[in-house]
Scaffold this active site. Structure first.
Site, short mmCIF file in Angstrom:
data_model
loop_
_atom_site.label_atom_id
_atom_site.label_comp_id
_atom_site.label_asym_id
_atom_site.label_seq_id
_atom_site.Cartn_x
_atom_site.Cartn_y
_atom_site.Cartn_z
N SER A 241 -3.13 6.26 6.90
CA SER A 241 -2.63 4.90 7.12
C SER A 241 -1.61 4.99 8.24
CB SER A 241 -1.95 4.41 5.84
OG SER A 241 -1.16 3.26 6.07
N TYR B 56 3.79 5.75 -1.37
CA TYR B 56 2.60 5.57 -0.51
C TYR B 56 2.79 6.32 0.80
CZ TYR B 56 -1.21 3.07 1.89
OH TYR B 56 -2.35 2.74 2.59
P1 NAD Z 1 -8.74 -1.32 -2.36
O1 NAD Z 1 -7.40 -1.43 -3.04
O2 NAD Z 1 -9.43 -2.56 -1.92
O3 NAD Z 1 -9.66 -0.47 -3.36
C1 NAD Z 1 -10.95 -0.04 -3.04
C2 NAD Z 1 -11.54 0.67 -4.23
O4 NAD Z 1 -10.71 1.77 -4.64
C3 NAD Z 1 -11.72 -0.19 -5.51
O5 NAD Z 1 -13.11 -0.36 -5.74
C4 NAD Z 1 -11.05 0.65 -6.59
O6 NAD Z 1 -11.75 0.61 -7.83
C5 NAD Z 1 -11.08 2.04 -5.99
N1 NAD Z 1 -10.15 2.99 -6.60
C6 NAD Z 1 -8.85 2.79 -6.91
N2 NAD Z 1 -8.36 3.89 -7.52
C7 NAD Z 1 -9.35 4.81 -7.58
C8 NAD Z 1 -9.46 6.12 -8.11
N3 NAD Z 1 -8.44 6.70 -8.75
N4 NAD Z 1 -10.65 6.77 -7.98
C9 NAD Z 1 -11.70 6.17 -7.40
N5 NAD Z 1 -11.67 4.93 -6.91
C10 NAD Z 1 -10.51 4.25 -6.98
O7 NAD Z 1 -8.55 -0.33 -1.12
P2 NAD Z 1 -8.96 -0.49 0.43
O8 NAD Z 1 -8.13 -1.54 1.06
O9 NAD Z 1 -10.44 -0.53 0.54
O10 NAD Z 1 -8.37 0.92 0.97
C11 NAD Z 1 -9.15 2.09 1.07
C12 NAD Z 1 -8.29 3.18 1.68
O11 NAD Z 1 -7.74 2.73 2.94
C13 NAD Z 1 -7.08 3.58 0.82
O12 NAD Z 1 -6.86 4.98 0.92
C14 NAD Z 1 -5.93 2.84 1.47
O13 NAD Z 1 -4.68 3.46 1.23
C15 NAD Z 1 -6.33 2.91 2.93
N6 NAD Z 1 -5.67 1.86 3.73
C16 NAD Z 1 -5.85 0.54 3.42
C17 NAD Z 1 -5.20 -0.43 4.16
C18 NAD Z 1 -5.32 -1.90 3.84
O14 NAD Z 1 -4.59 -2.71 4.45
N7 NAD Z 1 -6.24 -2.30 2.97
C19 NAD Z 1 -4.38 -0.05 5.25
C20 NAD Z 1 -4.23 1.31 5.54
C21 NAD Z 1 -4.89 2.25 4.76
#
Ligand code: NAD
Length: 265
Positions: free
Chosen positions: A142, A155
């Site tokens: 991130s 985080y």
């Molecule tokens: P999200 O919160 O929308 O979750 C996506 C999925 O993660 C869900 O289906 C959930 O069931 C699954 N999940 C949660 N905990 C889990 C676990 N312990 N094992 C397996 N699955 C699990 O997340 P997103 O926005 O799709 O983010 C995906 C990745 O991108 C993450 O690592 C997040 O930190 C990173 N990220 C996201 C953003 C953002 O703004 N959304 C920004 C930077 C980085």
């Protein structure tokens, strides 16, 4: 050409599902793990080439069961290994000042974001070796892995750690022809960033609109990223154009200048 095979964590929704759909569109086979039982069930049969299974990356036994299923499915298909692991699972963790972070929430955030990457990666390496040279790992960090970010201590700690893990794995696996990179999205449009903004607004006594404007002003392009932007970077890294890229932390964020917040507000 041999059909390429990816394992993606947290792929039942959000960025993980967008990556899965992009790779399926390119003709890949995808093993999608996710802890959300209902979302995994809903995915079943939705896409040719997609196998969705329950996997909580923070639970060693759950990860072991996931990889046992993958290995037996690969054997049934007479496939040797996998071409790509995407360590996508990551939770936002709490929004609070460092000294007020509850230890359970700290441990849960590190447990999913960092320990989950460790558990998934150690199970995947033997399968990636069987498709090397040319196989790869991508860790979802991130912009919080590149900057300090007030109120997001656990985080931030987990996402910086993933860049260290990425660079170390790139050095350990590079001589075998396995590439390892981190992707660092900025705020990605969707329900998750809306929840982060709401929590930040509540913590600092602002409106969600004020916080969203502040986040966008942190980037030179005054923008959020999309999940499709992130999926496109995975496609690029797995294309011939990405064949010499390893050990990198690649931001997709409209150029974050800082994650500083007005803490006096
Ligand atoms: P999200 O919160 O929308 O979750 C996506 C999925 O993660 C869900 O289906 C959930 O069931 C699954 N999940 C949660 N905990 C889990 C676990 N312990 N094992 C397996 N699955 C699990 O997340 P997103 O926005 O799709 O983010 C995906 C990745 O991108 C993450 O690592 C997040 O930190 C990173 N990220 C996201 C953003 C953002 O703004 N959304 C920004 C930077 C980085």
């Amino acid at each position: 050409m041999q059909r390429r095979i990816a394992v993606i964590s947290a792929a039942a929704s959000g960025i993980g599902l967008a990556i899965a759909e992009a790779l399926l569109g390119d003709g890949w086979r995808v093993y999608a793990g996710d802890q959300d039982v209902a979302a995994v069930a809903a995915l079943g049969g939705r896409h040719e080439g997609l196998s969705a299974m329950v996997c909580d990356v923070s639970d060693a036994e759950s990860v072991a069961r996931f990889f046992a299923c993958i290995e037996s499915d690969l054997a049934a298909r007479d496939e040797a290994g996998i071409d790509l692991l995407v360590n996508n699972a990551g939770i936002s963790g709490p929004t609070a000042r460092f000294e007020e972070q509850p230890i359970d929430a700290w441990n849960a955030t590190i447990g999913v974001n960092l320990n989950g990457t460790f558990l998934m990666t150690r199970s995947a390496i033997p399968l990636l070796r069987r498709r090397a040279p040319g196989s790869a790992i991508i860790c979802m960090s991130s912009t919080a892995g590149l900057f300090g970010c007030p109120l997001r201590g656990p985080y931030v700690a987990s996402k910086w750690a993933l860049i260290g893990v990425t660079k170390t794995l790139a050095m350990e696996l590079g001589p075998e022809g396995i590439r390892v990179n981190a992707i660092c999205p900025g705020s990605v449009e969707g329900p998750r960033i809306d929840r982060v903004i709401a929590a930040d607004a509540a913590e600092r006594g602002l409106t969600a609109q004020e916080v969203e404007r502040e986040y966008k002003r942190q980037t030179s392009l005054r923008t959020f990223a999309t999940k499709e932007d992130v999926a496109a970077m995975v496609q690029y890294l797995m294309s011939p154009a990405g064949a010499r890229i390893s050990g990198q932390a690649i931001a997709i964020d409209g150029h974050t200048e800082s994650l500083s917040l007005d803490m006096e507000a």
